[in-house]
Design a protein around this motif. Structure first.
Motif, PDB file in Angstrom:
ATOM      1  N   ASN A 175     -15.077   1.656  14.723  1.00  0.00           N
ATOM      2  CA  ASN A 175     -15.069   1.665  13.261  1.00  0.00           C
ATOM      3  C   ASN A 175     -13.848   0.944  12.685  1.00  0.00           C
ATOM      4  N   GLY A 176     -13.037   0.351  13.553  1.00  0.00           N
ATOM      5  CA  GLY A 176     -11.845  -0.361  13.094  1.00  0.00           C
ATOM      6  C   GLY A 176     -10.643   0.532  12.844  1.00  0.00           C
ATOM      7  N   VAL A 177     -10.696   1.762  13.329  1.00  0.00           N
ATOM      8  CA  VAL A 177      -9.600   2.717  13.134  1.00  0.00           C
ATOM      9  C   VAL A 177      -8.677   2.668  14.347  1.00  0.00           C
ATOM     10  N   VAL A 178      -7.357   2.623  14.074  1.00  0.00           N
ATOM     11  CA  VAL A 178      -6.395   2.575  15.177  1.00  0.00           C
ATOM     12  C   VAL A 178      -6.415   3.893  15.956  1.00  0.00           C
ATOM     13  N   VAL A 179      -6.157   3.772  17.269  1.00  0.00           N
ATOM     14  CA  VAL A 179      -6.158   4.927  18.156  1.00  0.00           C
ATOM     15  C   VAL A 179      -4.814   4.979  18.876  1.00  0.00           C
ATOM     16  N   PHE A 180      -4.204   6.168  18.864  1.00  0.00           N
ATOM     17  CA  PHE A 180      -2.938   6.381  19.560  1.00  0.00           C
ATOM     18  C   PHE A 180      -3.178   7.204  20.818  1.00  0.00           C
ATOM     19  N   ALA A 181      -2.294   7.060  21.786  1.00  0.00           N
ATOM     20  CA  ALA A 181      -2.371   7.872  22.996  1.00  0.00           C
ATOM     21  C   ALA A 181      -2.318   9.346  22.614  1.00  0.00           C
ATOM     22  N   LYS A 182      -3.150  10.145  23.248  1.00  0.00           N
ATOM     23  CA  LYS A 182      -3.165  11.581  22.957  1.00  0.00           C
ATOM     24  C   LYS A 182      -1.959  12.286  23.562  1.00  0.00           C
ATOM     25  N   ASP A 183      -1.494  11.804  24.687  1.00  0.00           N
ATOM     26  CA  ASP A 183      -0.336  12.371  25.373  1.00  0.00           C
ATOM     27  C   ASP A 183       0.930  11.745  24.782  1.00  0.00           C
ATOM     28  N   ASP A 184       1.832  12.580  24.240  1.00  0.00           N
ATOM     29  CA  ASP A 184       3.061  12.076  23.626  1.00  0.00           C
ATOM     30  C   ASP A 184       3.868  11.197  24.580  1.00  0.00           C
ATOM     31  N   ALA A 185       3.847  11.506  25.850  1.00  0.00           N
ATOM     32  CA  ALA A 185       4.616  10.733  26.834  1.00  0.00           C
ATOM     33  C   ALA A 185       4.084   9.305  26.987  1.00  0.00           C
ATOM     34  N   GLN A 186       2.830   9.076  26.606  1.00  0.00           N
ATOM     35  CA  GLN A 186       2.220   7.752  26.716  1.00  0.00           C
ATOM     36  C   GLN A 186       2.407   6.899  25.459  1.00  0.00           C
ATOM     37  N   VAL A 244      -1.461   8.063  11.694  1.00  0.00           N
ATOM     38  CA  VAL A 244      -0.087   7.583  11.862  1.00  0.00           C
ATOM     39  C   VAL A 244       0.632   8.520  12.828  1.00  0.00           C
ATOM     40  N   VAL A 245       1.597   7.950  13.549  1.00  0.00           N
ATOM     41  CA  VAL A 245       2.422   8.738  14.458  1.00  0.00           C
ATOM     42  C   VAL A 245       3.855   8.235  14.324  1.00  0.00           C
ATOM     43  N   PHE A 246       4.788   9.152  14.167  1.00  0.00           N
ATOM     44  CA  PHE A 246       6.202   8.818  14.079  1.00  0.00           C
ATOM     45  C   PHE A 246       6.994   9.750  14.987  1.00  0.00           C
ATOM     46  N   LYS A 247       8.092   9.248  15.524  1.00  0.00           N
ATOM     47  CA  LYS A 247       9.008  10.050  16.334  1.00  0.00           C
ATOM     48  C   LYS A 247      10.312  10.188  15.560  1.00  0.00           C
ATOM     49  N   ASN A 287       0.843  -1.180   0.000  1.00  0.00           N
ATOM     50  CA  ASN A 287       0.000   0.000   0.000  1.00  0.00           C
ATOM     51  C   ASN A 287       0.879   1.230   0.000  1.00  0.00           C
ATOM     52  N   LYS A 288       0.426   2.213  -0.745  1.00  0.00           N
ATOM     53  CA  LYS A 288       1.189   3.451  -0.919  1.00  0.00           C
ATOM     54  C   LYS A 288       0.209   4.608  -0.909  1.00  0.00           C
ATOM     55  N   GLY A 289       0.630   5.695  -0.273  1.00  0.00           N
ATOM     56  CA  GLY A 289      -0.236   6.857  -0.243  1.00  0.00           C
ATOM     57  C   GLY A 289       0.484   8.063   0.301  1.00  0.00           C
ATOM     58  N   THR A 290      -0.295   9.059   0.640  1.00  0.00           N
ATOM     59  CA  THR A 290       0.257  10.311   1.142  1.00  0.00           C
ATOM     60  C   THR A 290       0.022  10.436   2.639  1.00  0.00           C
ATOM     61  N   VAL A 291       0.897  11.183   3.285  1.00  0.00           N
ATOM     62  CA  VAL A 291       0.721  11.519   4.691  1.00  0.00           C
ATOM     63  C   VAL A 291       0.710  13.032   4.812  1.00  0.00           C
ATOM     64  N   SER A 292      -0.044  13.508   5.767  1.00  0.00           N
ATOM     65  CA  SER A 292      -0.041  14.934   6.067  1.00  0.00           C
ATOM     66  C   SER A 292      -0.408  15.101   7.531  1.00  0.00           C
ATOM     67  N   GLY A 293       0.205  16.092   8.154  1.00  0.00           N
ATOM     68  CA  GLY A 293      -0.068  16.332   9.561  1.00  0.00           C
ATOM     69  C   GLY A 293       0.850  17.401  10.115  1.00  0.00           C
ATOM     70  N   THR A 294       1.101  17.303  11.426  1.00  0.00           N
ATOM     71  CA  THR A 294       1.907  18.318  12.092  1.00  0.00           C
ATOM     72  C   THR A 294       3.050  17.687  12.880  1.00  0.00           C
ATOM     73  N   LEU A 295       4.104  18.467  13.050  1.00  0.00           N
ATOM     74  CA  LEU A 295       5.269  18.058  13.818  1.00  0.00           C
ATOM     75  C   LEU A 295       5.346  18.927  15.061  1.00  0.00           C
ATOM     76  N   ASN A 296       5.416  18.271  16.228  1.00  0.00           N
ATOM     77  CA  ASN A 296       5.501  18.989  17.491  1.00  0.00           C
ATOM     78  C   ASN A 296       6.470  18.231  18.401  1.00  0.00           C
ATOM     79  N   HIS A 297       7.563  18.859  18.785  1.00  0.00           N
ATOM     80  CA  HIS A 297       8.584  18.229  19.637  1.00  0.00           C
ATOM     81  C   HIS A 297       9.038  16.888  19.074  1.00  0.00           C
ATOM     82  N   GLU A 314       8.123   4.344  14.307  1.00  0.00           N
ATOM     83  CA  GLU A 314       6.675   4.334  14.110  1.00  0.00           C
ATOM     84  C   GLU A 314       5.992   3.970  15.417  1.00  0.00           C
ATOM     85  N   ALA A 315       4.976   4.736  15.782  1.00  0.00           N
ATOM     86  CA  ALA A 315       4.251   4.480  17.019  1.00  0.00           C
ATOM     87  C   ALA A 315       3.370   3.248  16.884  1.00  0.00           C
TER      88      ALA A 315
END
Length: 144
Positions: A119-130, A99-102, A69-79, A110-111
């Protein structure tokens, strides 16, 4: 003529000093970052263009003897944490998933998701420390 030559020297020196290399970011300029991860016979590639906190790019998961699978990513970078949306096509179906990456120097991790919603969508911790990350990193490569 001599005055014109002397006046142009500071302009030339300034121009040479103010032009960053292709992968370095000067204030207000985007920078490209490319990463690759090989696990067994699977190859994953991520190309990112970072413009301050805005991030866009291309992500490809190439699984051996399976549909890639191939596609585009878009989002924000914070710390050094990139949180975004992966818009991709796999087996003829177009989907979106978070997606979340450090980003750490020449490596990218990759997180791992914490949960899957109704709905079958993955969920990441909202707090970066978690956040928890795959211990096997993507490594920085030259952009193509």
């Amino acid at each position: 003529m001599r005055t014109a030559v002397l006046l142009s020297i500071p302009i030339i020196l300034f121009a040479c000093q103010s032009s960053p290399s292709a992968n370095q970011s000067a204030e207000g300029e985007a920078s490209a970052h490319c990463y690759r991860k090989v696990t067994g016979k699977d190859t994953f590639e991520l190309q990112l263009v970072v413009d301050d906190t805005d991030v866009k790019g291309v992500l490809e998961y190439n699984f051996f003897e399976k549909d890639k699978n191939k596609g585009t990513v878009s989002g924000t970078l914070n710390h050094n944490i990139f949180r975004g949306t992966y818009h991709f096509t796999s087996e003829g179906v177009t989907s979106d998933r978070p997606v979340v990456f450090k980003m750490m120097e020449d490596q990218l991790y990759e997180a791992l998701y914490n949960d899957i919603d109704s709905n079958g969508v993955v969920v990441f911790a909202k707090d970066d420390a978690q956040l928890k990350f795959d211990p096997s990193p993507y490594t920085k490569t030259d952009c193509k």
